[in-house]
Design a protein around this motif. Structure first.
Motif, mmCIF file in Angstrom:
data_model
loop_
_atom_site.group_PDB
_atom_site.id
_atom_site.type_symbol
_atom_site.label_atom_id
_atom_site.label_comp_id
_atom_site.label_asym_id
_atom_site.label_seq_id
_atom_site.Cartn_x
_atom_site.Cartn_y
_atom_site.Cartn_z
ATOM 1 N N ALA A 347 0.820 -1.205 0.000
ATOM 2 C CA ALA A 347 0.000 0.000 0.000
ATOM 3 C C ALA A 347 0.858 1.261 0.000
ATOM 4 O O ALA A 347 0.441 2.302 -0.513
ATOM 5 C CB ALA A 347 -0.927 0.003 1.217
ATOM 6 N N MET A 348 2.065 1.174 0.549
ATOM 7 C CA MET A 348 2.986 2.309 0.550
ATOM 8 C C MET A 348 3.734 2.424 -0.774
ATOM 9 O O MET A 348 4.559 3.312 -0.953
ATOM 10 C CB MET A 348 3.997 2.160 1.700
ATOM 11 N N ASN A 349 3.461 1.473 -1.693
ATOM 12 C CA ASN A 349 4.095 1.463 -3.014
ATOM 13 C C ASN A 349 5.600 1.206 -2.907
ATOM 14 O O ASN A 349 6.386 1.677 -3.732
ATOM 15 C CB ASN A 349 3.847 2.778 -3.745
ATOM 16 N N CYS A 350 6.004 0.442 -1.897
ATOM 17 C CA CYS A 350 7.420 0.157 -1.652
ATOM 18 C C CYS A 350 7.713 -1.294 -2.051
ATOM 19 O O CYS A 350 7.946 -2.157 -1.177
ATOM 20 C CB CYS A 350 7.763 0.404 -0.185
ATOM 21 N N PHE A 351 7.683 -1.563 -3.340
ATOM 22 C CA PHE A 351 7.814 -2.945 -3.800
ATOM 23 C C PHE A 351 9.256 -3.452 -3.736
ATOM 24 O O PHE A 351 9.489 -4.638 -3.513
ATOM 25 C CB PHE A 351 7.279 -3.068 -5.227
ATOM 26 N N LYS A 352 10.206 -2.566 -3.932
ATOM 27 C CA LYS A 352 11.617 -2.999 -3.900
ATOM 28 C C LYS A 352 12.030 -3.485 -2.516
ATOM 29 O O LYS A 352 12.618 -4.575 -2.395
ATOM 30 C CB LYS A 352 12.518 -1.851 -4.370
ATOM 31 N N PRO A 353 11.759 -2.729 -1.433
ATOM 32 C CA PRO A 353 12.102 -3.244 -0.093
ATOM 33 C C PRO A 353 11.368 -4.541 0.238
ATOM 34 O O PRO A 353 11.944 -5.433 0.876
ATOM 35 C CB PRO A 353 11.662 -2.108 0.839
ATOM 36 N N LEU A 354 10.110 -4.645 -0.214
ATOM 37 C CA LEU A 354 9.358 -5.872 0.033
ATOM 38 C C LEU A 354 9.995 -7.052 -0.688
ATOM 39 O O LEU A 354 10.032 -8.177 -0.167
ATOM 40 C CB LEU A 354 7.902 -5.696 -0.425
ATOM 41 N N ALA A 355 10.507 -6.786 -1.893
ATOM 42 C CA ALA A 355 11.188 -7.846 -2.650
ATOM 43 C C ALA A 355 12.407 -8.353 -1.888
ATOM 44 O O ALA A 355 12.652 -9.561 -1.818
ATOM 45 C CB ALA A 355 11.597 -7.324 -4.025
ATOM 46 N N PHE A 356 13.169 -7.434 -1.286
ATOM 47 C CA PHE A 356 14.353 -7.850 -0.538
ATOM 48 C C PHE A 356 13.978 -8.631 0.720
ATOM 49 O O PHE A 356 14.706 -9.547 1.127
ATOM 50 C CB PHE A 356 15.211 -6.633 -0.177
ATOM 51 N N ALA A 357 12.854 -8.283 1.331
ATOM 52 C CA ALA A 357 12.399 -9.042 2.500
ATOM 53 C C ALA A 357 12.160 -10.496 2.138
ATOM 54 O O ALA A 357 12.557 -11.419 2.871
ATOM 55 C CB ALA A 357 11.117 -8.419 3.058
ATOM 56 N N THR A 358 11.518 -10.711 0.988
ATOM 57 C CA THR A 358 11.231 -12.088 0.559
ATOM 58 C C THR A 358 12.476 -12.785 0.018
ATOM 59 O O THR A 358 12.581 -14.009 0.112
ATOM 60 C CB THR A 358 10.131 -12.086 -0.513
ATOM 61 N N ILE A 359 13.407 -12.006 -0.537
ATOM 62 C CA ILE A 359 14.669 -12.605 -1.003
ATOM 63 C C ILE A 359 15.427 -13.201 0.180
ATOM 64 O O ILE A 359 15.884 -14.348 0.144
ATOM 65 C CB ILE A 359 15.544 -11.560 -1.734
ATOM 66 N N TYR A 360 15.556 -12.418 1.243
ATOM 67 C CA TYR A 360 16.263 -12.903 2.431
ATOM 68 C C TYR A 360 15.523 -14.098 3.043
ATOM 69 O O TYR A 360 16.147 -15.092 3.459
ATOM 70 C CB TYR A 360 16.403 -11.784 3.469
ATOM 71 N N GLY A 361 14.199 -14.005 3.094
ATOM 72 C CA GLY A 361 13.416 -15.108 3.641
ATOM 73 C C GLY A 361 13.562 -16.381 2.828
ATOM 74 O O GLY A 361 13.701 -17.477 3.388
ATOM 75 N N SER A 362 13.543 -16.251 1.501
ATOM 76 C CA SER A 362 13.636 -17.439 0.643
ATOM 77 C C SER A 362 15.028 -18.062 0.699
ATOM 78 O O SER A 362 15.174 -19.287 0.589
ATOM 79 C CB SER A 362 13.278 -17.073 -0.806
ATOM 80 N N LEU A 363 16.065 -17.236 0.871
ATOM 81 C CA LEU A 363 17.424 -17.775 1.002
ATOM 82 C C LEU A 363 17.550 -18.641 2.248
ATOM 83 O O LEU A 363 18.082 -19.761 2.198
ATOM 84 C CB LEU A 363 18.443 -16.633 1.048
ATOM 85 N N VAL A 364 17.049 -18.136 3.368
ATOM 86 C CA VAL A 364 17.087 -18.910 4.614
ATOM 87 C C VAL A 364 16.232 -20.165 4.474
ATOM 88 O O VAL A 364 16.634 -21.261 4.895
ATOM 89 C CB VAL A 364 16.595 -18.049 5.797
ATOM 90 N N SER A 365 15.050 -20.002 3.875
ATOM 91 C CA SER A 365 14.156 -21.142 3.669
ATOM 92 C C SER A 365 14.813 -22.210 2.798
ATOM 93 O O SER A 365 14.698 -23.412 3.079
ATOM 94 C CB SER A 365 12.855 -20.656 3.015
ATOM 95 N N GLY A 366 15.519 -21.784 1.743
ATOM 96 C CA GLY A 366 16.196 -22.728 0.857
ATOM 97 C C GLY A 366 17.295 -23.502 1.549
ATOM 98 O O GLY A 366 17.472 -24.708 1.318
ATOM 99 N N ILE A 367 18.042 -22.822 2.417
ATOM 100 C CA ILE A 367 19.116 -23.495 3.169
ATOM 101 C C ILE A 367 18.539 -24.570 4.090
ATOM 102 O O ILE A 367 19.057 -25.692 4.164
ATOM 103 C CB ILE A 367 19.924 -22.458 3.984
ATOM 104 N N VAL A 368 17.457 -24.232 4.783
ATOM 105 C CA VAL A 368 16.808 -25.202 5.669
ATOM 106 C C VAL A 368 16.253 -26.374 4.867
ATOM 107 O O VAL A 368 16.383 -27.539 5.266
ATOM 108 C CB VAL A 368 15.686 -24.526 6.482
ATOM 109 N N LEU A 369 15.637 -26.085 3.716
ATOM 110 C CA LEU A 369 15.058 -27.139 2.884
ATOM 111 C C LEU A 369 16.140 -28.075 2.358
ATOM 112 O O LEU A 369 15.952 -29.303 2.301
ATOM 113 C CB LEU A 369 14.288 -26.514 1.724
#
Length: 418
Positions: A347-369
């Protein structure tokens, strides 16, 4: 606003109950391998919708509230054209994938039609949500649920059972029918006089923002559904069926969060860009707290009723289902709170920071997987989501605080200058 949120939650509650019922039926009548395949296809439909949300639906929701009438016509026309191309691509890719998954031509077509029907219906719903026409969304979903149930019942009545093909075709036909009904009901038609080149140029400006949203969606999908494909590949569809069967119970809860997000995104966008920052923060805080409380109550009820629900839903097919259901309970709370924050950032139109949040999350998730695959413990794949959601939520909270402070400083400066 409260009325629209309540109507949207009721609508998603009914839709969730229907999806839950379909899953319970398929768990009972299909083999674990076939139910695992259905879970995989269901995930692919949701993945297609998530990509569509990044490219089309979310830009529509965010831009609609701050556009004038002419801009709205151009916006809706441009996104409708892009959505047509998107559905064609999804159908072709689905055909190629289904031909790989099955040598049965009928099943191949059913899979492609089923996957494509999900984003086809979702775009029409998104157009209604952006205009805050929640009642129209309810009408569309009622048609979908009733027609799906009727076709599934006819399949059972004619053939004495429900197989994978009949289930997929029933849901697909109902999805397309409701989508056509919704499109015919839209009052603002897309402008056919605008040239295609002009519509594509209009989307170029949207792409500058949606490209980061797309990155976020891809990484979120890797984080939230990557385990589905990895478990299916390394451990087979029967093991995947165990994990997905445990998640079925919480499916309605996540759909309720999605319903809240669709109604709330335009509203929150208006609050933020009109500098109503306290109302913005209060709305997000109440929503996040409400989801936590709701999950707590749901968990208590589930624990109390488990001795009766387990044989009713699973019929003794899955021996380790109790621990799987418990793990999903923890993950579901985190997903809903993180999703609430994600809606705020969108809603704040901040898609780039949101993308980095999911990038970091997916990296950690991938390591655990990867670790789960190495130790050969597929049930613990759920921890890949748990870890990824925690990282993403932490980053999103930081982003929201940062941009609210910046907006507050801008408001203060404007006030001093005036």
């Amino acid at each position: 606003m409260k009325r629209n949120v309540i109507l949207s939650v009721i609508d998603q509650g009914g839709l969730s109950a229907f999806n839950f019922s379909v899953n319970v039926i398929l768990i009972r009548v299909l083999t674990p391998e076939n139910y695992g395949l259905y879970s995989l296809l269901f995930a692919l439909g949701l993945t297609a919708t998530s990509i569509q949300n990044a490219l089309i639906n979310t830009p529509l929701s965010v831009r609609w509230s701050r556009s004038n009438y002419i801009e709205k016509i151009k916006l809706e026309s441009s996104l409708s054209l892009v959505n047509t191309f998107f559905l064609i691509i999804v159908f072709i890719l689905s055909l190629l994938l289904s031909s790989y998954l099955s040598e049965d031509n009928t099943l191949t077509v059913a899979i492609a039609l089923y996957i494509t029907s999900v984003p086809a219906r979702e775009f029409i719903k998104s157009r209604f949500f952006s205009k805050v026409l929640v009642q129209q969304v309810i009408n569309l979903d009622v048609i979908f649920v009733l027609l799906s149930a009727l076709l599934i019942f006819l399949s059972y009545f004619l053939y004495g059972t429900v197989n994978l093909i009949s289930a997929l075709m029933s849901i697909a036909v109902a999805g397309y029918t409701s989508a056509f009904y919704g499109k015919a009901s839209l009052k603002m038609k897309v402008d056919g006089q605008i040239r295609t080149n002009d519509l594509l140029k209009e989307y170029v400006t949207i792409w500058q923002e949606s490209r980061w949203s797309l990155v976020g969606v891809v990484t979120t999908e890797l984080q939230n559904r990557g385990y589905i494909f990895i478990v299916s590949l390394f451990f087979g569809n029967a093991t995947l069926a165990l994990l997905q069967a445990g998640r079925v119970i919480y499916g309605p809860l996540n759909l309720l969060t999605a319903a809240w997000g669709k109604v709330s995104t335009p509203y929150l966008s208006g609050l933020f860009f009109n500098s109503q920052l306290r109302a913005f923060q209060k709305y997000l805080l109440i929503a996040g707290s409400g989801f936590i409380l709701f999950n707590l109550i749901f968990g208590i009820i589930l624990y109390t009723a488990w001795p009766y629900l387990e044989p009713l839903i699973y019929g003794g097919k899955y021996s380790d289902i109790a621990i799987v259901v418990f793990l999903w309970a923890v993950v579901t709370v985190l997903i809903q709170v993180r999703s609430t924050g994600s809606v705020g950032v969108q809603a704040m139109n901040c898609f780039k920071p949101l993308a980095f949040a999911t990038i970091y999350g997916s990296l950690v998730s991938g390591i655990v997987l990867l670790s789960v695959c190495l130790i050969n413990q597929p049930i613990w794949a759920i921890f890949s989501l748990l870890s990824g959601e925690m990282i993403a939520l932490f980053y999103i909270v930081i982003v929201i605080k940062k941009y609210i402070n910046e907006q507050s400083d801008e408001k203060l400066i404007k006030g001093e200058n005036s």
